[in-house]
Design a protein around this motif. Structure first.
Motif, mmCIF file in Angstrom:
data_model
loop_
_atom_site.group_PDB
_atom_site.id
_atom_site.type_symbol
_atom_site.label_atom_id
_atom_site.label_comp_id
_atom_site.label_asym_id
_atom_site.label_seq_id
_atom_site.Cartn_x
_atom_site.Cartn_y
_atom_site.Cartn_z
ATOM 1 N N GLU A 69 -13.052 -5.889 19.489
ATOM 2 C CA GLU A 69 -14.446 -6.276 18.733
ATOM 3 C C GLU A 69 -15.124 -7.522 19.917
ATOM 4 O OE1 GLU A 69 -11.608 -6.249 17.538
ATOM 5 O OE2 GLU A 69 -11.919 -4.632 15.542
ATOM 6 N N ASP A 70 -14.301 -8.206 20.376
ATOM 7 C CA ASP A 70 -14.865 -9.020 21.438
ATOM 8 C C ASP A 70 -15.648 -8.380 22.400
ATOM 9 O OD1 ASP A 70 -13.171 -11.023 20.303
ATOM 10 O OD2 ASP A 70 -11.566 -10.838 21.758
ATOM 11 N N GLU A 123 -19.047 -7.447 20.931
ATOM 12 C CA GLU A 123 -19.921 -8.571 20.404
ATOM 13 C C GLU A 123 -20.647 -8.985 21.808
ATOM 14 O OE1 GLU A 123 -18.917 -12.930 19.374
ATOM 15 O OE2 GLU A 123 -17.943 -11.460 18.167
ATOM 16 N N ARG A 162 -24.762 -8.252 22.310
ATOM 17 C CA ARG A 162 -25.730 -9.472 22.871
ATOM 18 C C ARG A 162 -26.624 -8.948 24.024
ATOM 19 N NH1 ARG A 162 -22.009 -13.255 22.901
ATOM 20 N NH2 ARG A 162 -21.532 -12.805 25.094
#
Ligand code: SF4
Ligand code: SF4
Length: 256
Positions: free
Chosen positions: A4-5, A8, A12
């Motif tokens: 998930e990191d 993200e 972006r």
């Protein structure tokens, strides 16, 4: 490290990077790609060894541990072209200008994403290699020594289409990327068992192919490649691409 990191960070970049848009004097694309689908596979997944079989890719295909000593995970993504690009390319025969820019300028953004994943892993204390950016990456007889699409299949992103792209939750029209890392990233589920499970054999991609490269048996990569070299490149240089098969509406509707 959590997947998930990484997701993200990629989302972006999709929103903010200038490489994900085209802004020329008389032509613009607001967004080349939408948010990626991202999954992880174990580097030791036996399917990676199967890719060395000559009926799949061949002996020259390198396993994750051959790209990176101590490899534990492969992170793979599908980067879907925006609706603007897909719909533009649904016209018949010739590739849309939007598709050509997406294919060539868009690949620069794709390279940025691969490098961003490598940088994130290194910041977290691990090692990573993006095979497609590595100096060892090469192509032999139209087959490269690291297949992004097969890595995506193994990671659970989708199954192969008649036209040899991958049918994902977001259809076929897009690009792929991956990294191999020595960090352990929880592997994702692979919600299928057959390599062409999502293709319903509707034949829409066969009808859309201007080169006649696709039949009920699959795609003849040599016919497709000859068409791109002899017809498309002379006409659209420095850009190239076709993607009529990947923009078949049917491929976006097979996964509920
Ligand atoms: S258009 Fe139909 S036959 Fe072709 S890959 Fe998509 S689902 Fe399969
Ligand atoms: S890229 Fe174009 S020529 Fe190649 S298989 Fe797809 S539709 Fe046919």
């Amino acid at each position: 490290m959590e997947i998930e990191d990484l997701k993200e960070q990629m989302d972006r970049l999709v929103d903010e990077s200038l490489l994900n848009r085209v802004n020329e004097k008389d032509f613009s694309i607001e967004r080349i790609f939408n948010y990626p689908l991202l999954k992880a596979a174990e580097a030791s997944d036996p399917l990676f060894d199967k890719l060395k079989d000559s009926t799949v890719i061949g002996e020259h295909h390198l396993a994750p541990s051959e790209w990176l000593n101590g490899a534990k995970s492969v992170v793979s993504y599908f980067l879907p072209f925006s609706r603007e690009i897909r719909e533009a390319n649904r016209v018949e025969e010739w590739p849309a200008k939007e598709w050509l820019y997406g294919r060539i300028e868009g690949e620069e953004f794709n390279k940025l994403l691969r490098q961003a994943l490598v940088d994130s892993v290194e910041e977290a204390g691990g090692k990573a290699v993006a095979p497609s950016l590595d100096s060892r990456f090469k192509r032999t007889d139209l087959r490269s020594n690291w297949s992004e699409r097969h890595a995506a299949y193994i990671a659970g992103l989708g199954t192969f289409s008649l036209s040899k792209s991958l049918i994902t939750e977001n259809g076929c029209a897009g690009r792929y990327g991956s990294i191999v890392t020595d960090l352990l990233i929880k592997s994702s589920s692979r919600p299928y068992s057959g390599i062409e499970e999502y293709c319903n054999r509707c034949g829409q991609c066969i009808e859309r192919c201007p080169a006649g490269a696709i039949t009920g048996e699959g795609k003849d990569v040599q016919i497709c490649s000859d068409y791109l070299s002899n017809v498309i490149i002379p006409r659209y240089r420095p850009r190239h691409g076709c993607g009529k098969c990947q923009t078949a509406v049917a491929c976006e509707k097979v996964i509920p």
